[in-house]
Design a protein around this motif. Structure first.
Motif, PDB file in Angstrom:
ATOM      1  N   GLY A   1       0.782  -1.225   0.000  1.00  0.00           N
ATOM      2  CA  GLY A   1       0.000   0.000   0.000  1.00  0.00           C
ATOM      3  C   GLY A   1       0.811   1.270   0.000  1.00  0.00           C
ATOM      4  O   GLY A   1       0.261   2.353   0.037  1.00  0.00           O
ATOM      5  N   THR A   2       2.140   1.170  -0.047  1.00  0.00           N
ATOM      6  CA  THR A   2       2.981   2.355  -0.021  1.00  0.00           C
ATOM      7  C   THR A   2       3.215   2.861  -1.430  1.00  0.00           C
ATOM      8  O   THR A   2       3.672   2.114  -2.278  1.00  0.00           O
ATOM      9  N   PRO A   3       2.906   4.128  -1.726  1.00  0.00           N
ATOM     10  CA  PRO A   3       3.142   4.647  -3.073  1.00  0.00           C
ATOM     11  C   PRO A   3       4.621   4.736  -3.354  1.00  0.00           C
ATOM     12  O   PRO A   3       5.397   5.183  -2.517  1.00  0.00           O
ATOM     13  N   VAL A   4       5.030   4.313  -4.543  1.00  0.00           N
ATOM     14  CA  VAL A   4       6.444   4.372  -4.878  1.00  0.00           C
ATOM     15  C   VAL A   4       6.723   5.039  -6.198  1.00  0.00           C
ATOM     16  O   VAL A   4       7.868   5.271  -6.524  1.00  0.00           O
ATOM     17  N   ALA A   5       5.711   5.354  -6.989  1.00  0.00           N
ATOM     18  CA  ALA A   5       6.026   5.812  -8.326  1.00  0.00           C
ATOM     19  C   ALA A   5       5.173   6.988  -8.733  1.00  0.00           C
ATOM     20  O   ALA A   5       4.004   7.030  -8.445  1.00  0.00           O
TER      21      ALA A   5
ATOM     22  N   ARG B   1      11.067   7.796  -3.920  1.00  0.00           N
ATOM     23  CA  ARG B   1      12.263   7.003  -3.733  1.00  0.00           C
ATOM     24  C   ARG B   1      12.220   5.682  -4.470  1.00  0.00           C
ATOM     25  O   ARG B   1      13.226   5.048  -4.659  1.00  0.00           O
ATOM     26  N   GLY B   2      11.049   5.250  -4.905  1.00  0.00           N
ATOM     27  CA  GLY B   2      10.961   3.960  -5.567  1.00  0.00           C
ATOM     28  C   GLY B   2      11.213   4.010  -7.057  1.00  0.00           C
ATOM     29  O   GLY B   2      11.800   3.103  -7.615  1.00  0.00           O
ATOM     30  N   ILE B   3      10.764   5.064  -7.740  1.00  0.00           N
ATOM     31  CA  ILE B   3      10.873   5.153  -9.175  1.00  0.00           C
ATOM     32  C   ILE B   3      11.888   6.222  -9.538  1.00  0.00           C
ATOM     33  O   ILE B   3      11.888   7.298  -8.987  1.00  0.00           O
ATOM     34  N   ARG B   4      12.752   5.902 -10.498  1.00  0.00           N
ATOM     35  CA  ARG B   4      13.861   6.803 -10.777  1.00  0.00           C
ATOM     36  C   ARG B   4      13.720   7.620 -12.054  1.00  0.00           C
ATOM     37  O   ARG B   4      14.073   8.775 -12.068  1.00  0.00           O
ATOM     38  N   ALA B   5      13.256   7.041 -13.156  1.00  0.00           N
ATOM     39  CA  ALA B   5      13.321   7.774 -14.413  1.00  0.00           C
ATOM     40  C   ALA B   5      12.279   7.307 -15.399  1.00  0.00           C
ATOM     41  O   ALA B   5      11.857   6.161 -15.378  1.00  0.00           O
TER      42      ALA B   5
ATOM     43  N   ALA C   1      21.253   8.190  -6.813  1.00  0.00           N
ATOM     44  CA  ALA C   1      22.491   7.830  -6.123  1.00  0.00           C
ATOM     45  C   ALA C   1      22.561   6.342  -5.811  1.00  0.00           C
ATOM     46  O   ALA C   1      23.650   5.777  -5.679  1.00  0.00           O
ATOM     47  N   VAL C   2      21.418   5.706  -5.686  1.00  0.00           N
ATOM     48  CA  VAL C   2      21.358   4.281  -5.352  1.00  0.00           C
ATOM     49  C   VAL C   2      20.519   3.575  -6.419  1.00  0.00           C
ATOM     50  O   VAL C   2      19.458   4.072  -6.801  1.00  0.00           O
ATOM     51  N   PRO C   3      20.966   2.425  -6.927  1.00  0.00           N
ATOM     52  CA  PRO C   3      20.188   1.711  -7.947  1.00  0.00           C
ATOM     53  C   PRO C   3      18.791   1.356  -7.458  1.00  0.00           C
ATOM     54  O   PRO C   3      18.566   1.148  -6.256  1.00  0.00           O
ATOM     55  N   VAL C   4      17.859   1.299  -8.396  1.00  0.00           N
ATOM     56  CA  VAL C   4      16.482   0.959  -8.074  1.00  0.00           C
ATOM     57  C   VAL C   4      16.420  -0.407  -7.401  1.00  0.00           C
ATOM     58  O   VAL C   4      17.076  -1.352  -7.816  1.00  0.00           O
ATOM     59  N   GLY C   5      15.628  -0.484  -6.346  1.00  0.00           N
ATOM     60  CA  GLY C   5      15.434  -1.749  -5.649  1.00  0.00           C
ATOM     61  C   GLY C   5      16.377  -1.988  -4.494  1.00  0.00           C
ATOM     62  O   GLY C   5      16.173  -2.911  -3.711  1.00  0.00           O
ATOM     63  N   GLN C   6      17.411  -1.172  -4.373  1.00  0.00           N
ATOM     64  CA  GLN C   6      18.350  -1.321  -3.270  1.00  0.00           C
ATOM     65  C   GLN C   6      17.988  -0.346  -2.151  1.00  0.00           C
ATOM     66  O   GLN C   6      17.517   0.759  -2.408  1.00  0.00           O
TER      67      GLN C   6
ATOM     68  N   LEU D   1      10.535  -0.654 -16.830  1.00  0.00           N
ATOM     69  CA  LEU D   1      11.614  -0.056 -16.040  1.00  0.00           C
ATOM     70  C   LEU D   1      11.676  -0.573 -14.612  1.00  0.00           C
ATOM     71  O   LEU D   1      12.767  -0.719 -14.048  1.00  0.00           O
ATOM     72  N   TYR D   2      10.510  -0.891 -14.023  1.00  0.00           N
ATOM     73  CA  TYR D   2      10.488  -1.069 -12.577  1.00  0.00           C
ATOM     74  C   TYR D   2       9.915  -2.394 -12.086  1.00  0.00           C
ATOM     75  O   TYR D   2       9.737  -2.562 -10.882  1.00  0.00           O
TER      76      TYR D   2
END
Length: 267
Positions: free
Chosen positions: A11-15, A26-30, A120-125, A265-266
């Protein structure tokens, strides 16, 4: 978007993909700067700068039509920015518009920093504590800066700072999740800028969805995603049968194309 988005859970929004820019959580980068997504473009700094009166006389962007929600300027009665309780009246002082290179450079610098901390940090880490702290500091500083700019001179439109820096101003507002009152207050200002040809309709669409998501309401343009039980999902949408029609009116790609890009991408 709301809540702590550093470590996504059920339930946490990430994108929240962006028209031509990296995303906002913080979850989705580009998101690619291709196709129907609006790219950050440069504009000549030497072109004539029209006065505010001249800008007001311009026709609205072809195809821009806001939806029948309470944010709709057709229901606001006049220039809604003039009635906002926290910010002065942008686009209302007569006289020549002066290009502000210093403000432009600062907006671009802040957008660059905003994007640097997000990549700064790869997605998923997991984010290291120092990056996590820096992320908060960057967002807080950018929000405070944009507040000061708006209070002093109104919304920084393309004629004042160029299209790329006007894009940066929108991005700072889009990322001001820690201050939802300010974020919502930016809606009428950005809407007025769009109608004056000083911002993009797609930016207004993304900010509406962002604000609605933070308030637990259905989005209008289908720009916001979240995770539920580790699965990337589109947040609930009003009137989904006409979603692509609304997206087209603000220059966004069809939802199926956008959704495919996000999942490639994600997921």
């Amino acid at each position: 978007m709301s809540g702590d988005q550093r470590h996504p859970g059920p339930g946490t929004p990430v994108a929240a993909g962006s028209p031509g820019s990296p995303p906002f959580t913080r979850g989705i980068r580009a998101v690619p700067q291709t196709g129907s997504y609006w790219p950050m473009g440069m504009v000549p700094l030497t072109r004539p700068v029209p006065s505010i009166a001249q800008r007001r006389a311009r026709p609205q962007k072809v195809g821009f039509k806001t939806e029948q929600v309470e944010e709709d300027p057709r229901r606001a009665g006049g220039d809604a920015a003039n009635h906002h309780p926290h910010h002065p009246t942008p686009l209302t002082e007569e006289g020549p518009t002066v290009f502000d290179a210093e403000l432009r450079n600062e907006l671009l610098r802040r957008m660059e920093r905003d994007q640097a901390v997000r990549t700064a940090v790869p997605v998923g880490q997991p984010l290291p504590a120092e990056i996590d702290k820096e992320w908060d500091a960057v967002e807080a500083g950018n929000t405070a800066f944009l507040k000061e700019v708006i209070a002093r001179r109104g919304w920084p439109g393309a004629d004042v700072v160029g299209e790329d820096a006007a894009h940066a101003a929108w991005m700072l507002a889009q990322h001001a999740d820690a201050d939802p009152e300010f974020q919502r207050g930016c809606l009428p200002l950005l809407r007025a800028a769009v109608e004056a040809g000083q911002a993009k309709p797609s930016q207004w669409a993304y900010l509406i969805d962002r604000v609605r998501g933070a308030e637990g309401r259905r989005q209008v343009y289908g720009t916001q995603y979240w995770t539920q039980a580790g699965v990337l999902r589109l947040r609930p949408i009003e009137d989904p049968a006409h979603l692509d029609e609304r997206r087209a009116r603000v220059g966004l790609a069809p939802q199926a194309d956008y959704d495919r890009t996000m999942r490639e991408l994600y997921e």
